[in-house]
Design a protein around this motif. Sequence first.
Motif, PDB file in Angstrom:
ATOM      1  N   VAL A 117       0.850  -1.188   0.000  1.00  0.00           N
ATOM      2  CA  VAL A 117       0.000   0.000   0.000  1.00  0.00           C
ATOM      3  C   VAL A 117       0.888   1.241   0.000  1.00  0.00           C
ATOM      4  O   VAL A 117       1.803   1.354   0.819  1.00  0.00           O
ATOM      5  N   GLN A 118       0.639   2.141  -0.917  1.00  0.00           N
ATOM      6  CA  GLN A 118       1.428   3.373  -0.986  1.00  0.00           C
ATOM      7  C   GLN A 118       0.537   4.544  -1.350  1.00  0.00           C
ATOM      8  O   GLN A 118      -0.327   4.429  -2.214  1.00  0.00           O
ATOM      9  N   MET A 119       0.748   5.649  -0.654  1.00  0.00           N
ATOM     10  CA  MET A 119       0.064   6.905  -0.950  1.00  0.00           C
ATOM     11  C   MET A 119       1.110   7.985  -1.166  1.00  0.00           C
ATOM     12  O   MET A 119       2.084   8.048  -0.411  1.00  0.00           O
ATOM     13  N   VAL A 120       0.895   8.817  -2.163  1.00  0.00           N
ATOM     14  CA  VAL A 120       1.777   9.950  -2.401  1.00  0.00           C
ATOM     15  C   VAL A 120       0.915  11.192  -2.561  1.00  0.00           C
ATOM     16  O   VAL A 120       0.141  11.289  -3.517  1.00  0.00           O
ATOM     17  N   GLU A 121       1.066  12.113  -1.630  1.00  0.00           N
ATOM     18  CA  GLU A 121       0.289  13.344  -1.634  1.00  0.00           C
ATOM     19  C   GLU A 121       1.082  14.479  -2.266  1.00  0.00           C
ATOM     20  O   GLU A 121       2.315  14.519  -2.149  1.00  0.00           O
ATOM     21  N   ALA A 172      -2.678   6.721  -5.268  1.00  0.00           N
ATOM     22  CA  ALA A 172      -2.667   5.498  -4.471  1.00  0.00           C
ATOM     23  C   ALA A 172      -2.215   4.312  -5.313  1.00  0.00           C
ATOM     24  O   ALA A 172      -2.461   4.262  -6.523  1.00  0.00           O
ATOM     25  N   SER A 173      -1.584   3.347  -4.661  1.00  0.00           N
ATOM     26  CA  SER A 173      -1.180   2.135  -5.356  1.00  0.00           C
ATOM     27  C   SER A 173      -1.055   0.988  -4.349  1.00  0.00           C
ATOM     28  O   SER A 173      -0.977   1.213  -3.148  1.00  0.00           O
ATOM     29  N   GLY A 174      -1.055  -0.239  -4.882  1.00  0.00           N
ATOM     30  CA  GLY A 174      -0.827  -1.402  -4.039  1.00  0.00           C
ATOM     31  C   GLY A 174      -2.065  -2.022  -3.424  1.00  0.00           C
ATOM     32  O   GLY A 174      -1.951  -2.955  -2.616  1.00  0.00           O
ATOM     33  N   PHE A 175      -3.222  -1.528  -3.765  1.00  0.00           N
ATOM     34  CA  PHE A 175      -4.472  -2.091  -3.269  1.00  0.00           C
ATOM     35  C   PHE A 175      -5.580  -1.725  -4.248  1.00  0.00           C
ATOM     36  O   PHE A 175      -5.371  -0.946  -5.175  1.00  0.00           O
ATOM     37  N   MET A 234      -6.825   8.074  -7.922  1.00  0.00           N
ATOM     38  CA  MET A 234      -6.453   9.360  -7.348  1.00  0.00           C
ATOM     39  C   MET A 234      -7.569   9.900  -6.466  1.00  0.00           C
ATOM     40  O   MET A 234      -8.751   9.785  -6.797  1.00  0.00           O
ATOM     41  N   LEU A 235      -7.156  10.505  -5.372  1.00  0.00           N
ATOM     42  CA  LEU A 235      -8.051  11.140  -4.412  1.00  0.00           C
ATOM     43  C   LEU A 235      -7.690  12.614  -4.357  1.00  0.00           C
ATOM     44  O   LEU A 235      -6.508  12.951  -4.403  1.00  0.00           O
ATOM     45  N   TYR A 236      -8.690  13.460  -4.264  1.00  0.00           N
ATOM     46  CA  TYR A 236      -8.463  14.896  -4.270  1.00  0.00           C
ATOM     47  C   TYR A 236      -9.093  15.557  -3.045  1.00  0.00           C
ATOM     48  O   TYR A 236     -10.054  15.044  -2.476  1.00  0.00           O
ATOM     49  N   LEU A 237      -8.532  16.702  -2.686  1.00  0.00           N
ATOM     50  CA  LEU A 237      -9.164  17.534  -1.667  1.00  0.00           C
ATOM     51  C   LEU A 237      -9.018  18.986  -2.109  1.00  0.00           C
ATOM     52  O   LEU A 237      -7.908  19.499  -2.173  1.00  0.00           O
ATOM     53  N   GLN A 238     -10.137  19.600  -2.433  1.00  0.00           N
ATOM     54  CA  GLN A 238     -10.162  21.011  -2.791  1.00  0.00           C
ATOM     55  C   GLN A 238     -10.323  21.825  -1.518  1.00  0.00           C
ATOM     56  O   GLN A 238     -11.293  21.630  -0.772  1.00  0.00           O
ATOM     57  N   LEU A 239      -9.382  22.714  -1.281  1.00  0.00           N
ATOM     58  CA  LEU A 239      -9.379  23.538  -0.076  1.00  0.00           C
ATOM     59  C   LEU A 239      -9.697  24.970  -0.473  1.00  0.00           C
ATOM     60  O   LEU A 239      -8.913  25.607  -1.183  1.00  0.00           O
ATOM     61  N   ASN A 240     -10.838  25.464  -0.054  1.00  0.00           N
ATOM     62  CA  ASN A 240     -11.238  26.839  -0.340  1.00  0.00           C
ATOM     63  C   ASN A 240     -11.322  27.645   0.953  1.00  0.00           C
ATOM     64  O   ASN A 240     -11.420  27.083   2.041  1.00  0.00           O
ATOM     65  N   GLY A 248       0.648   8.517   3.518  1.00  0.00           N
ATOM     66  CA  GLY A 248       1.908   8.720   2.836  1.00  0.00           C
ATOM     67  C   GLY A 248       2.761   9.758   3.536  1.00  0.00           C
ATOM     68  O   GLY A 248       2.515  10.079   4.702  1.00  0.00           O
ATOM     69  N   PRO A 249       3.746  10.311   2.849  1.00  0.00           N
ATOM     70  CA  PRO A 249       4.639  11.300   3.460  1.00  0.00           C
ATOM     71  C   PRO A 249       3.980  12.648   3.699  1.00  0.00           C
ATOM     72  O   PRO A 249       4.484  13.459   4.497  1.00  0.00           O
ATOM     73  N   GLY A 250       2.868  12.906   3.010  1.00  0.00           N
ATOM     74  CA  GLY A 250       2.139  14.139   3.241  1.00  0.00           C
ATOM     75  C   GLY A 250       2.577  15.287   2.363  1.00  0.00           C
ATOM     76  O   GLY A 250       3.620  15.245   1.697  1.00  0.00           O
TER      77      GLY A 250
END
Length: 114
Positions: A1-5, A23-26, A77-83, A105-107
């Motif tokens: 499992v790997q996440m890269v933000e 995201a990867s690995g799952f 891919m996962l997204y977060l829109q910050l307004n 992930g590392p953030g």
Amino acid sequence: VQMVESGGGLVEPGDSLKLTCVASGFDFSLSYMYWFREAPGKDLERVSGLNAEGTIPYYSNSVKGRFTISRNNAQKMLYLQLNSLKTEDTATYYCAKDYVGATRGPGTQVTVSS
């Protein structure tokens, strides 16, 4: 499992940013996904979540009405829109597939300052 933000940066109050998590690995398309953040000296906070179909979002009270979570299952891919960012949104932001953030992930650093 790997996440890269990615997508963080230094912005002024009231500005916007869009964070991305690859995201990867799952099996991403079957997984509920979360965004967390950790501010200096504070505990890890779960700020948003989204079901596998992308139809039922969750937001903490601290970001409700300002942040929007979304996902692209085909691209994992996962997204977060910050307004309407506030200084108190300054934190390292992480994505994860578990409720407590153990798979984060590392953030990516978001700094909101005038």
